[in-house]
Write an enzyme that holds these catalytic residues in place. Structure first.
Site, PDB file in Angstrom:
ATOM      1  N   ASP A 136     -13.160   3.053   8.648  1.00 58.96           N
ATOM      2  CA  ASP A 136     -12.033   2.795   7.748  1.00 58.96           C
ATOM      3  C   ASP A 136     -11.067   3.986   7.712  1.00 58.96           C
ATOM      4  O   ASP A 136     -10.164   4.032   6.889  1.00 58.96           O
ATOM      5  CB  ASP A 136     -12.549   2.488   6.324  1.00 58.96           C
ATOM      6  CG  ASP A 136     -13.426   3.603   5.780  1.00 58.96           C
ATOM      7  OD1 ASP A 136     -13.611   4.626   6.473  1.00 58.96           O
ATOM      8  OD2 ASP A 136     -13.924   3.456   4.642  1.00 58.96           O
ATOM      9  N   HIS A 138     -11.987   7.187   7.215  1.00 60.07           N
ATOM     10  CA  HIS A 138     -12.354   8.315   6.355  1.00 60.07           C
ATOM     11  C   HIS A 138     -12.720   9.546   7.166  1.00 60.07           C
ATOM     12  O   HIS A 138     -13.196   9.448   8.292  1.00 60.07           O
ATOM     13  CB  HIS A 138     -13.436   7.932   5.336  1.00 60.07           C
ATOM     14  CG  HIS A 138     -14.827   7.767   5.853  1.00 60.07           C
ATOM     15  ND1 HIS A 138     -15.442   6.543   5.993  1.00 60.07           N
ATOM     16  CD2 HIS A 138     -15.754   8.684   6.223  1.00 60.07           C
ATOM     17  CE1 HIS A 138     -16.675   6.717   6.435  1.00 60.07           C
ATOM     18  NE2 HIS A 138     -16.897   8.006   6.588  1.00 60.07           N
ATOM     19  N   GLU A 143     -12.467   8.753   1.288  1.00 61.00           N
ATOM     20  CA  GLU A 143     -12.349   7.314   1.532  1.00 61.00           C
ATOM     21  C   GLU A 143     -10.890   6.866   1.378  1.00 61.00           C
ATOM     22  O   GLU A 143     -10.084   7.582   0.789  1.00 61.00           O
ATOM     23  CB  GLU A 143     -13.217   6.565   0.500  1.00 61.00           C
ATOM     24  CG  GLU A 143     -14.701   6.906   0.585  1.00 61.00           C
ATOM     25  CD  GLU A 143     -15.425   6.139   1.694  1.00 61.00           C
ATOM     26  OE1 GLU A 143     -14.774   5.714   2.675  1.00 61.00           O
ATOM     27  OE2 GLU A 143     -16.653   5.982   1.575  1.00 61.00           O
TER      28      GLU A 143
END
Ligand code: GLP
Length: 241
Positions: A136, A138, A143
């Protein structure tokens, strides 16, 4: 941003290890920011090999790791402390007193994050920060949505990250829900940043992070703005760019 294309995982690992050993040779007392995850394991293996051959010496190096699970003691085999010792520190001549990771057992989040930022400040900042990337986008445990201006802080992991990291644990329920991580600000202050990435599964996120807009929704995208950022990827991970 410099992109270095490697043939495969082995070649990626050698190229990244070359950059790290050049840093250590140029500045023997440098500060290395280190990362966990599957991707950098080959880089550490290569560095161990060159250390054994007498080509690189870590005796004056200081290390600061990106992150640690909150709540796991060092001795837990899944802690990042254990990971780093099992994959690197135990096999080279790093002075144990110069190894730094956030302390997962300090449940005072604010106090621990402040302490870790001071550690990084007191060693003079990071000369070279090694990074992997999550699916994603990160980096460390920053995050999607993490503010770019944060130093070390406590995060609640997304389900996607817990899912991705469960392969290192017996079962998903064992993956800690929180972690201490260097923030994006800390990472951006490193004088050099080196990211390793391999495999088809990362191709989409590499394209999005480095050829898409800079946005907190894709934390790694901020690295486009870093003055000395190198991405070393294998053919599969770089196939869309
Ligand atoms: C974890 C780590 C990150 C790492 C990511 C990707 O979430 N905190 O630092 O980059 O995993 O790991 P892998 O290299 O195994 O894909």
């Amino acid at each position: 941003m410099k992109i270095i294309r490697a043939k495969d995982y082995h070649d990626m690992s050698r190229k990244a290890a070359n950059i790290i050993s050049a840093q250590v040779i140029m500045k023997p007392n440098c500060v290395l920011g280190l990362a966990t995850g599957g991707t950098p394991v080959g880089t550490y293996k290569q560095l161990i090999d060159w250390y054994n051959k007498g080509d690189v010496d870590f005796s004056e190096v200081t290390t600061v790791n990106l992150d640690e699970y909150r709540g796991l003691p060092r001795e837990n085999p899944q802690s990042y402390w254990s990971f780093m010792h099992d994959n690197f520190f135990n096999y080279v001549n790093i002075d144990p007193s110069r190894i730094n990771l956030p302390d997962g057992t300090n449940m005072d989040a604010e106090g621990e994050c402040k302490r870790y930022d001071e550690v990084i400040h007191n060693v003079g900042g990071i000369d070279l920060q090694l990074l992997g990337i999550g699916h994603d986008g990160h980096i460390g445990f920053n995050e999607p949505g993490a503010a770019f201006e944060l130093g070390t802080h406590c995060v609640t992991l997304t389900d996607e990250t817990i899912e991705a990291n469960k392969r290192f644990f017996d079962k998903k329920e064992d993956v800690p829900r929180q972690a201490y991580t260097m923030g994006i600000k800390t990472i951006m202050q490193a004088r050099k940043v080196l990211m390793v990435v391999n495999g088809k599964g990362k191709a989409e996120i590499v394209k999005k992070a480095f050829f898409g807009p800079v946005t907190p929704e894709v934390p790694a995208s901020i690295l486009q703005m870093h003055p000395d950022f190198t991405l070393v990827g294998d053919e599969e991970a770089l196939c869309l760019i």
